[in-house]
Write an enzyme that holds these catalytic residues in place. Structure first.
Site, PDB file in Angstrom:
ATOM      1  N   LYS A  19      38.336 145.403  49.166  1.00  0.00           N
ATOM      2  CA  LYS A  19      37.380 146.653  48.860  1.00  0.00           C
ATOM      3  C   LYS A  19      36.700 146.038  47.631  1.00  0.00           C
ATOM      4  O   LYS A  19      36.975 145.386  46.624  1.00  0.00           O
ATOM      5  CB  LYS A  19      38.192 147.662  48.066  1.00  0.00           C
ATOM      6  CG  LYS A  19      37.406 148.960  47.728  1.00  0.00           C
ATOM      7  CD  LYS A  19      38.162 150.088  47.220  1.00  0.00           C
ATOM      8  CE  LYS A  19      37.446 151.296  46.604  1.00  0.00           C
ATOM      9  NZ  LYS A  19      38.392 152.240  46.590  1.00  0.00           N
ATOM     10  N   LYS A  65      35.638 147.271  53.040  1.00  0.00           N
ATOM     11  CA  LYS A  65      35.051 148.549  52.331  1.00  0.00           C
ATOM     12  C   LYS A  65      34.219 148.024  51.518  1.00  0.00           C
ATOM     13  O   LYS A  65      34.428 147.174  50.711  1.00  0.00           O
ATOM     14  CB  LYS A  65      35.968 149.377  51.848  1.00  0.00           C
ATOM     15  CG  LYS A  65      35.152 150.575  51.291  1.00  0.00           C
ATOM     16  CD  LYS A  65      36.352 151.485  50.692  1.00  0.00           C
ATOM     17  CE  LYS A  65      35.507 152.592  49.819  1.00  0.00           C
ATOM     18  NZ  LYS A  65      36.663 153.519  49.258  1.00  0.00           N
TER      19      LYS A  65
END
Ligand code: PBG
Ligand code: ZN
Length: 335
Positions: A205, A258
């Site tokens: 992330k 992400k």
């Protein structure tokens, strides 16, 4: 008098396979299906709330009493899963509301499992929506520098995950990028009797500007500083491989990359190197860009969304978490 230039004719003609629509169908390599989709929902405290998020047209903050209509729609479209984010009515320094068995997401989970037992309920496990400072765990002073206390966050993450498991969650998805979070959660779940509950780790992330609209929706903007001491530097790809390796080693069953669009290379590398179920999160800012351009009539929304999501599949994604899920499911059912 001009001599005629001898132009060699092509021996290879890839266009042959593009000449007929049915032939194009036959040789298509990747197909987006409704089964690939997970739809994010923002559960808001209070009653009769269905508030459209300004920077995310078509997405809403929903109170529990307005949740059933949304669930009915998700269900009727055949979308396999939802991922829940909670916006509680009160916050504190440690985000204790996140671990409360009567907390907003736990209540939402019980409600959804009652209404639609077959729908997969995925819970984002983190503290940023529950802390009054908006960071992803409790803070401590690191020689004059205030930062999330990694190791103090770990038992709290385990506690939160167990609480969601008790409420009926099907998958927990820790998103805080704390070192050791998967091991702590796996251990906590196993000890509480949930050794069959899968973990989807937000393993890679990145500290991204694309989360802006989400923070409006989840009311989780950090009150000071940013998340760069825990989320990854957007410049780093090899480090993402190390993050994924660690999380798999600690017991993650699935991993996530992400955001999506600017990180397609990471999706490809993760899928190729580890061969595990790989999710991609098509985040709020990515959604907002398409919506804004579509509203201006600058792009064809349906075409661009389907192209983008098919691109995620081509990159190697097995699971696509996207705010476009309802629209996409509708479009796919039409064809
Ligand atoms: C919080 C969390 C974030 C998102 C999902 N869980 C963002 C953040 O770091 O603030 C982003 C989702 C989106 O932008 O759509 N841990
Ligand atoms: Zn967080």
């Amino acid at each position: 008098m001009m001599a005629e230039l001898p132009t060699p004719l092509p021996e290879r003609r890839p266009r042959r396979l593009r000449s007929h629509p049915k032939l194009r169908d036959l040789v298509r390599e990747n197909r987006l299906t409704v089964d690939d989709l997970v739809y994010p929902l923002f559960i808001y405290h209070g009653e009769n709330v269905r508030r459209e998020i300004g920077s995310m047209p078509g997405q809403y903050q929903l109170s529990l009493d307005r949740l059933p209509e949304a669930i009915a729609e998700v269900q009727s479209l055949g979308i396999p899963g939802v991922i829940l984010f909670g916006i509680p009515d009160s916050k504190d320094a440690t985000g204790s509301g996140a671990c409360d068995d009567g907390g907003i997401v736990q209540e939402a989970t019980r409600l959804i499992k009652r209404l639609a037992p077959e729908l997969l309920v995925i819970i984002d496990v983190c503290f940023c929506e529950y802390t009054d400072h908006g960071h992803c765990g409790p803070l401590s002073d690191h020689g004059g520098r205030i930062d999330v206390d990694n190791d103090a966050t770990l038992p709290l993450l385990a506690e939160q995950a167990v609480s969601h498991a008790r409420a009926g969650a099907d998958i927990v998805a820790p998103s805080g990028m704390m070192d050791g979070m998967i091991r702590a959660i796996r251990h906590g779940l196993d000890r509480a009797g949930f050794n069959g509950l899968p973990i989807l780790s937000y393993a890679a992330k990145f500290a991204s500007g694309y989360y802006g609209p989400f923070r409006d929706a989840a009311e989780s903007t950090p009150s000071f500083g940013d998340r760069r001491t825990y989320q990854m530097d957007p410049a780093n790809g090899d480090e993402a491989m190390r993050e994924v390796a660690i999380d798999l080693d600690e017991g993650a069953d699935m991993v996530m990359v992400k955001p999506a669009l600017a990180y397609m290379d990471i999706v490809r590398r993760v899928k190729e190197r580890f061969g595990v179920p790989t999710a991609v999160y098509n985040v709020s800012g990515e959604y907002a860009m398409i919506k804004a351009a579509a509203r201006n009539g600058w792009i064809d929304e349906r075409r661009v969304v389907l192209e983008t999501l098919t691109g995620f599949k081509r990159a190697g994604a097995d699971i696509i978490i996207t705010y476009h899920a309802l629209d996409v499911a509708r479009w796919l059912h039409q064809d």
